[in-house]
Write an enzyme that holds these catalytic residues in place. Structure first.
Site, PDB file in Angstrom:
ATOM      1  CD  GLU A 167      -1.067  -1.776  -3.434  1.00 25.32           C
ATOM      2  OE1 GLU A 167      -2.033  -2.261  -4.055  1.00 25.32           O
ATOM      3  OE2 GLU A 167      -0.897  -0.543  -3.276  1.00 25.32           O
ATOM      4  CE  LYS A 208      -6.734  -2.954  -2.887  1.00 25.26           C
ATOM      5  NZ  LYS A 208      -5.950  -2.058  -3.762  1.00 25.26           N
ATOM      6  CB  CYS A 254      -3.567   0.541  -1.753  1.00 27.54           C
ATOM      7  SG  CYS A 254      -3.332   2.067  -2.722  1.00 27.54           S
TER       8      CYS A 254
END
Length: 502
Positions: free
Chosen positions: A257, A318, A368
């Site tokens: 990430e 995300k 994440c």
């Protein structure tokens, strides 16, 4: 509070999962043994138990706030206490509601321990995982990726496992508090039945092999968080990841990430084009973590994918953003201003996004924190299964946990990824900045892993899987349905008990 704190040792990296049954059974025994306690006493019982677990279990947040955020220790401890207190409210309210139902419905201790408390515990953990964006860390079920209960995960999911943990704790409590031999034996028999059922389900192959295995290389740059956004280190970071990507071809190459620590609009003009050219020339499929600048002050925490199989650049954004990390909740700007952490206001595109083809496999990234939300991953796979492309056969998590040093946050997050593999029957690949970079098989077992806080690349072969587990098909509705039936049964039992008394 100490009893709740002991529950932290049930999770990774300690794996003392039997302790969880004893800890929760003791809590339940304290509850049922004191029907005379008022609302305040019951609330404090649930609150202090959960506070001990939450404060101890997520204490690694202090590292981010003090070491990298520049916040004074007293203020950081207060902030952590407020977060732990918020998460503890759910356990407190579950006991309060159980107390109310006991009085309203005239419930016996047996019904409380075997139906009401397990159902409410599972439902309130679910609420904690979704209200106000959710913070489902330390959900009880995560402790059981390596326990005999793991076989239930593809059916019930992590919240359903929490309910089963509470059921076993209730059965243990019933065996301990009852003076009747039959009740004691029944409690022990119930625990044995649950374990046998889980073992039997563990033998079921919910998914099957898809295509041929692919070769993977997962990068771990080990960039200290204090240096990551320092302008003096940006060129060396870009050079490091360029070298890690291009040192050897593989079917799938992933970097963590925001491995590239600046916006796409700030990257050297040829950087991403060189990555794409390498993918075309080597036959590799690249997954690059970077913050994308779409203009007009719109930014996304993204994974860009490059391959010879697709003319266009693949992009995953995300969607489940972290409060105080990727967006600032309304009214909390003052808190963010106390820290020196560079925070962005990222855009969210919604849950459903396409996967990316890698030879015979289809890969679905998540970034994440997103792999804490199993129902959202199940929702993605369920929606993809209805398309001509089909559902992803491999999951990929890219993360940066450098904010938390060499703390228990890293093995805890790895354990969460293991649960996602169990729920979906698919392998999970993890490419992280400082750890845990790992390959997890469809049974939730860590096949290989790089040492934490080390620079390196993890290479291996991964076999994709196809098919839908019951959890993918129904998500957390199975847990909710069983919990609802348990509460309905408790109501009917209480009504029958009241009619006998009349």
């Amino acid at each position: 509070m100490l009893l709740g704190a002991s529950n932290v040792f049930s999770f990774a990296p300690f794996f003392m999962w039997p302790l969880q049954f004893l800890s929760l059974a003791t809590l339940f025994l304290l509850f049922v043994a004191h029907p005379e306690w008022n609302k305040k006493q019951v609330f404090l019982l649930g609150f202090t138990y959960a506070f001990g677990m939450m404060f101890g279990g997520v204490s690694w947040l202090l590292i981010a706030m003090t070491r990298y955020g520049g916040m004074a220790w007293p203020l950081a401890l207060i902030a952590l206490a407020f977060l732990a207190a918020y998460m503890s409210l759910f356990s407190a309210f579950s006991l309060l509601l159980a107390r109310s139902l006991r009085q309203r419905w005239g419930l016996s201790n047996t019904i409380l321990l075997l139906a009401v408390l397990p159902a409410l515990w599972a439902l309130f953990e679910y609420l904690r995982g979704y209200l106000m964006t959710g913070f489902p860390w330390l959900t009880l079920g995560y402790a059981h990726v390596v326990s005999p209960l793991a076989g239930l995960a593809p059916v019930l999911g992590v919240y359903g496992l929490s309910g089963v943990v509470a059921l076993i704790a209730g059965a243990i409590g019933l065996a301990l508090c009852s003076e009747q031999r039959l009740v004691q034996v029944s409690g022990i028999a119930l625990v044995a039945t649950v374990l046998v059922a889980s073992f039997s389900l563990r033998q079921v192959a919910w998914t099957e092999v898809q295509g041929q295995p692919i070769s993977v290389r997962l990068a771990q740059g080990n960039i200290d968080q204090g240096n990551k956004f320092n302008t003096e280190f940006i060129d060396s970071t870009l050079s490091l990841y360029r070298g890690m990507v291009t040192e050897q071809a593989a079917d799938l190459i992933a970097v963590p990430e925001t491995a590239l620590p600046i916006l796409t609009s700030q990257l050297p003009q040829d950087y991403l084009s060189d990555m794409r050219r390498y993918a075309l020339n080597s036959g590799s499929h690249l997954f690059i973590g970077v913050a994308v600048d779409d203009g007009d002050n719109r930014y996304s925490n993204s994974v860009l994918g490059y391959s010879a199989q697709a003319a266009n650049v693949y992009r995953y954004d995300k969607h489940h953003l972290v409060p105080f990390g990727e967006f600032v909740p309304y009214g909390f700007r003052w808190f963010v201003n106390m820290m020196k952490i560079p925070l962005g206001e990222f855009a969210s595109p919604g849950v459903l996004q396409p996967n990316m083809q890698v030879k015979d496999q289809r890969v679905m990234p998540n970034i994440c924190y997103e792999d804490l939300f199993g129902d959202e991953i199940a929702q993605q796979l369920r929606a993809q299964a209805r398309t001509t492309q089909g559902a992803a056969s491999i999951l990929l998590n890219v993360s940066n946990l450098a904010w938390y040093g060499d703390s228990i946050a890293i093995p805890q997050h790895l354990q969460i990824s293991q649960m996602r593999s169990l729920e979906t029957g698919r392998p999970m690949l993890r490419s992280t900045n400082t750890g845990a970079t790992a390959i997890i098989n469809p049974r939730g077992e860590v096949v290989s892993q790089l040492p934490t806080l080390s620079l390196g690349t993890l290479a291996g072969q991964v076999q994709g899987m196809q098919g839908l587990t019951p959890y993918i098909r129904f998500g957390d509705s199975t847990m909710a349905g069983i919990s609802g039936l348990a509460l309905l049964g408790a109501y009917l039992s209480g009504r029958r008990r009241r009619s006998f008394k009349k």
